[in-house]
Enzyme design. Structure first.
Site, PDB file in Angstrom:
ATOM      1  N   TYR A   1       0.987  -1.098   0.041  1.00 41.13           N
ATOM      2  CA  TYR A   1       0.028  -0.003   0.033  1.00 41.13           C
ATOM      3  C   TYR A   1       0.879   1.369  -0.085  1.00 41.13           C
ATOM      4  O   TYR A   1       0.392   2.046  -0.689  1.00 41.13           O
ATOM      5  CB  TYR A   1      -0.986   0.156   1.285  1.00 41.13           C
ATOM      6  CG  TYR A   1      -2.074  -1.036   0.984  1.00 41.13           C
ATOM      7  CD1 TYR A   1      -3.159  -0.603   0.561  1.00 41.13           C
ATOM      8  CD2 TYR A   1      -2.055  -2.292   1.729  1.00 41.13           C
ATOM      9  CE1 TYR A   1      -4.370  -1.585   0.090  1.00 41.13           C
ATOM     10  CE2 TYR A   1      -3.169  -3.150   1.591  1.00 41.13           C
ATOM     11  CZ  TYR A   1      -4.100  -2.603   0.728  1.00 41.13           C
ATOM     12  OH  TYR A   1      -5.204  -3.488   0.751  1.00 41.13           O
TER      13      TYR A   1
ATOM     14  N   GLU B   1      -0.837 -16.394  -9.481  1.00 43.22           N
ATOM     15  CA  GLU B   1      -0.087 -15.792 -10.355  1.00 43.22           C
ATOM     16  C   GLU B   1       1.360 -15.962 -10.467  1.00 43.22           C
ATOM     17  O   GLU B   1       2.124 -15.747 -11.514  1.00 43.22           O
ATOM     18  CB  GLU B   1      -0.501 -14.090 -10.154  1.00 43.22           C
ATOM     19  CG  GLU B   1      -1.875 -13.892 -10.553  1.00 43.22           C
ATOM     20  CD  GLU B   1      -2.477 -12.519 -10.163  1.00 43.22           C
ATOM     21  OE1 GLU B   1      -3.861 -12.238 -10.539  1.00 43.22           O
ATOM     22  OE2 GLU B   1      -1.612 -11.696  -9.707  1.00 43.22           O
TER      23      GLU B   1
ATOM     24  N   CYS C   1      -7.044  -5.688  -7.110  1.00 47.63           N
ATOM     25  CA  CYS C   1      -6.664  -5.301  -5.488  1.00 47.63           C
ATOM     26  C   CYS C   1      -6.072  -6.377  -4.524  1.00 47.63           C
ATOM     27  O   CYS C   1      -5.394  -5.944  -3.727  1.00 47.63           O
ATOM     28  CB  CYS C   1      -8.074  -4.917  -5.015  1.00 47.63           C
ATOM     29  SG  CYS C   1      -9.333  -6.204  -5.027  1.00 47.63           S
ATOM     30  N   HIS C   2      -6.110  -7.685  -5.313  1.00 46.72           N
ATOM     31  CA  HIS C   2      -5.214  -8.778  -4.526  1.00 46.72           C
ATOM     32  C   HIS C   2      -3.908  -8.754  -4.571  1.00 46.72           C
ATOM     33  O   HIS C   2      -3.280  -9.243  -3.720  1.00 46.72           O
ATOM     34  CB  HIS C   2      -5.978  -9.936  -4.737  1.00 46.72           C
ATOM     35  CG  HIS C   2      -5.401 -10.438  -6.131  1.00 46.72           C
ATOM     36  ND1 HIS C   2      -6.514  -9.981  -7.381  1.00 46.72           N
ATOM     37  CD2 HIS C   2      -4.546 -10.897  -6.880  1.00 46.72           C
ATOM     38  CE1 HIS C   2      -5.678 -10.186  -8.473  1.00 46.72           C
ATOM     39  NE2 HIS C   2      -4.786 -11.101  -8.185  1.00 46.72           N
TER      40      HIS C   2
END
Length: 165
Positions: free
Chosen positions: A95, A153, A126-127
């Protein structure tokens, strides 16, 4: 309004669209499924396209999406969601790093709040935003889903790099 659902390794996903854009992709709460009668779905070519691309994602064949999307939000939320689209699969950021990229290093909490209001899970990734120390924090779908998506991913990126050798 149109909707489709698909079964995935992280549970059932519901895709909702109007005539022009997909506006919601969400997981279905398993505990509600047993209490509620499932709503009848009316799919469209757009929800079917989104379903197909999400199935490709879960099969490891796709890491980004090209169907039309739109969700309502403030201009700040829209800016955060646009920035999330720039985070490549397999490379989560914190963040704090996201707030610096947006030129507002003190807006970490506001960015986290906007991140949490994203209604297009996976597609607006958002993950891929994690805590500064690398810990998994805040995910509306549950931290176990966030962990699964990030690991998926990471594996896709490793396979993709190996195929380039």
């Amino acid at each position: 309004m149109f909707s489709s659902s698909i079964q995935t390794p992280i549970g059932k996903l519901t895709i909702k669209a109007d005539g022009d854009n997909v506006y919601c992709i969400s997981c279905t709460r398993e505990e509600l499924l047993t209490m509620e009668q499932p709503a009848e779905e009316t799919s469209s070519s757009l929800t079917e396209l989104a379903s197909k691309q999400l199935e490709e994602y879960f099969a490891g064949k796709r890491s980004s999406f090209d169907f039309p999307i739109a969700q309502k939000g403030t201009s700040f939320q829209q800016a955060v969601w646009s920035e999330l689209l720039k985070i490549p699969a397999g490379f989560p950021i914190s963040y704090a790093a996201l707030s610096r990229r947006m030129g507002n290093p003190l807006a970490i909490r506001a960015i986290a709040s906007a991140n949490g209001k994203n209604n297009l899970m996976i597609v607006i990734p958002c993950h891929r935003v994690i805590g500064s120390s690398g810990e998994l924090v805040g995910y509306a779908g549950g931290l176990w889903r966030k962990k699964w998506l990030l690991e998926h991913e990471s594996k896709m990126m490793q396979i993709g790099q190996a195929s380039l050798l």
